[in-house]
Design an enzyme around this catalytic site. Structure first.
Site, PDB file in Angstrom:
ATOM      1  N   GLY A 101      86.174   4.183   6.253  1.00  0.00           N
ATOM      2  CA  GLY A 101      86.592   3.406   7.243  1.00  0.00           C
ATOM      3  C   GLY A 101      87.940   2.807   6.860  1.00  0.00           C
ATOM      4  CB  SER A 102      90.066  -0.326   7.781  1.00  0.00           C
ATOM      5  OG  SER A 102      89.284  -0.290   8.973  1.00  0.00           O
ATOM      6  CB  THR A 103      90.010   1.527   2.104  1.00  0.00           C
ATOM      7  OG1 THR A 103      88.827   2.542   2.543  1.00  0.00           O
ATOM      8  CG2 THR A 103      89.313   0.083   2.033  1.00  0.00           C
ATOM      9  CE  LYS A 127      91.694   1.022  10.505  1.00  0.00           C
ATOM     10  NZ  LYS A 127      91.573  -0.286  11.208  1.00  0.00           N
TER      11      LYS A 127
END
Length: 587
Positions: free
Chosen positions: A297-299, A301
């Protein structure tokens, strides 16, 4: 023929017979003492020469301070029965059953076997503490138990479930299973010795000195990188979060980004190494921190952001239209319905905009994005599997990728952490490189090997290190991640008196039975570090399937508060002083 002659012939015959018998005996003695002597000597030696193995002491395992033991040996006993000496098997079984915690019928069956000697064990009930030994010894002295004997041995002890997945355990046959016990078994177990001596009929040594002996080489002690104080706090906070959100499990890691040392590592659900047979299940067998593989997920990014800054693509003041973006035949949307309108890329990072990172990924292009994902230690996403960090724990996962060049839509989702699977320890190593000024450092749990007999250190773990981005880029990424905590999605991770930097993640769980994702099934996470300008520790927290009954479940609402508490405690334990200016502002 006269009587005299017959008598002489009879005497001669008897003499011949005796001479023949004597000759046979002499020939047999010559055969035994010369030609067949080795066989008879070997058989005799079996009767009067005794050889016993001398078991070495298994090495202790300490935390990083070398003051707190994580695993050690204590005296224990096994029990057996000389069945011919057991006067009343049924009564003996009744007495022993509660003491040995073995079913009475099982004991009775053993005691009535035709074997002369039987071990009194069943399942994992093999070794017993000194308290049981004393009770059985007292009963034997009183004559209540006959034919029951004890055999001294040792038993591995741990601090309950603390760091169970990191340490592993010893099974009933003293075989190391999982964790450090297995990984460093050759150091810990030592080498067996032996003693040979001449014994009497009763088994007593006939000489003060044995014929031959070799003392055992005791196992070496390990000093791990774990800090017991931090480990306890991490496990407590993780347990609280899982209970409060009725989650199925979770994991947390605390590491020193400058050295790669793992200060704490916890996985839930867990097991009790003292009762592994009854507490180990399919769900808690693996160490989630190094074995579990899921969409980050967004980690993730953070990797795209670092690549864009390193390549000079990221302009925090440039604007874009948030909400959604069309890539190939797919529409990719922001997590916030409709987006936030036209915003800057700096705001896109703070708000964790998927669209912002898709655009950054497109500007980087496939070749460069793939290159940086590889540089950060995840491996080549065009391959089927990723690359392990090399952490010194067994069964490390390596992540799942595309096994081919990804399609444009797949590359777009990869830029914000969807469509690929990685491990928690891979993410910790990658973000530690940001905290460590752009230098990637191999994570590890072994710090030193000690020879306890000579009281000296004989080995120190030296992890591999290499630069993956510039110090300037790492500094800019830290500043952007600081903004995420200060005014973005990770505000719940802020620790008063310290400047925390980090990133939240809320990843949907893929449907194992088909395409798409499970409804309302998430892995929510946070990864960050503090103090952001001179990081001392990196913290990763992931909670698996928190219940949506508690409202909005996300990395920011569930994982970030857990990370905040862990950071606060760990910084205090490591005696990192808060920023005086911040403290003054809070007064």
């Amino acid at each position: 023929m006269g009587p005299l002659k017959k008598s002489k012939e009879r005497s001669l015959l008897i003499g011949l017979v005796w001479t023949l018998c004597l000759g046979v005996i002499i020939l047999r003695l010559l055969w035994v003492q010369t030609i067949n002597s080795d066989e008879w000597i070997a058989e005799a030696r079996e009767n009067w020469v005794k050889e016993e193995k001398l078991r070495p002491h298994r090495g202790k395992i300490y935390d990083r301070t070398k003051e707190e033991q994580l695993a050690w040996e204590v005296d224990a006993y096994k029990f057996g029965a000389a069945t011919e000496e057991v006067k009343n098997p049924k009564k003996t079984a009744q007495i022993l059953a509660p003491l040995l915690q073995i079913d009475e019928n099982v004991l009775l069956e053993k005691l009535t076997q035709e074997k002369k000697w039987v071990e009194l064990k069943h399942g994992t009930k093999v070794k017993y503490p000194e308290s049981v030994y004393k009770k059985i010894t007292d009963l034997r002295k009183k004559g209540t138990l006959t034919g029951i004997y004890s055999l001294p041995t040792s038993q591995r002890k741990y601090n309950g479930v603390q760091a169970a997945h990191v340490l592993g355990y010893l099974n009933m046959d003293d075989k190391a299973i999982g964790g450090v016990e297995s990984k460093y078994d050759k150091w810990l177990r030592g080498k067996e010795g032996y003693i040979k001596y001449v014994q009497s009929k009763d088994g007593v040594m006939l000489s003060d000195q044995p014929q031959e002996d070799r003392p055992p080489e005791h196992g070496k002690d390990l000093v791990l990188t774990l800090d017991s104080q931090i480990q306890r706090q991490v496990e407590r906070k993780l347990d609280e979060a899982i209970k409060n959100y009725e989650a199925t499990g979770g994991t947390a890691i605390v590491a020193d980004p400058k050295t790669g040392e793992v200060l704490a590592m916890a996985s839930r659900p867990t097991f009790d190494p003292h009762r592994y047979a009854s507490t180990l299940t399919k769900e808690n067998r693996g160490n989630k921190a190094v074995e579990s593989q899921f969409e980050p997920g967004s980690t993730f990014k953070i990797v795209t952001l670092a690549a864009a800054i390193e390549e000079g693509i990221f302009n925090p003041n440039a604007t874009f239209q948030s909400g959604s973006i069309r890539v190939g035949d797919q529409t990719i949307r922001d997590w916030y319905p409709g987006g936030w309108g036209t915003i800057t890329y700096g705001e896109g990072v703070e708000l964790s905009s998927n669209v912002a990172f898709v655009k950054l990924g497109q500007q980087l292009g496939a070749e460069r994005l793939i290159h940086y994902i590889d540089k950060f230690g995840f491996g080549d996403i065009t391959a089927k599997f990723g690359r392990k960090t090399g952490i010194d724990l067994p069964a490390e996962g390596n992540g799942y990728f595309f096994n081919r060049p990804p399609y444009p839509a797949e590359l777009a989702t990869t830029a914000f952490g969807q469509g690929i699977s990685v491990t928690p320890i891979q993410q910790v190593a990658a973000v530690s490189a940001i905290a460590n000024g752009g230098v990637w450092c191999q994570p590890h749990v072994m710090k030193e090997v000690w020879d306890s007999e000579q009281k000296k250190r004989i080995k120190t773990f030296k992890p591999t290190k290499h630069r993956i981005i510039s110090q300037k880029t790492a500094k800019q990424v830290r500043e952007r991640l600081r903004d995420v905590v200060k005014s973005g999605t990770a505000q719940e991770a802020e620790v008063p008196g310290f400047r925390v930097a980090g990133k939240t993640g809320t990843a949907q769980k893929p449907d194992p039975n088909g395409r798409g994702y499970l409804k309302d099934k998430y892995v929510v996470s946070f990864i960050g570090f503090a103090p952001y300008d001179h990081p001392d520790i990196v913290v990763y927290v992931a909670i698996d399937e928190p219940s949506s009954a508690y409202g909005n479940v996300s990395g920011g609402t569930v994982a970030a508060p857990v990370a905040r508490d862990i950071l606060k405690n760990a910084l205090q334990i490591r005696q990192i002083q808060p920023n005086k200016q911040i403290v003054d502002l809070l007064k």
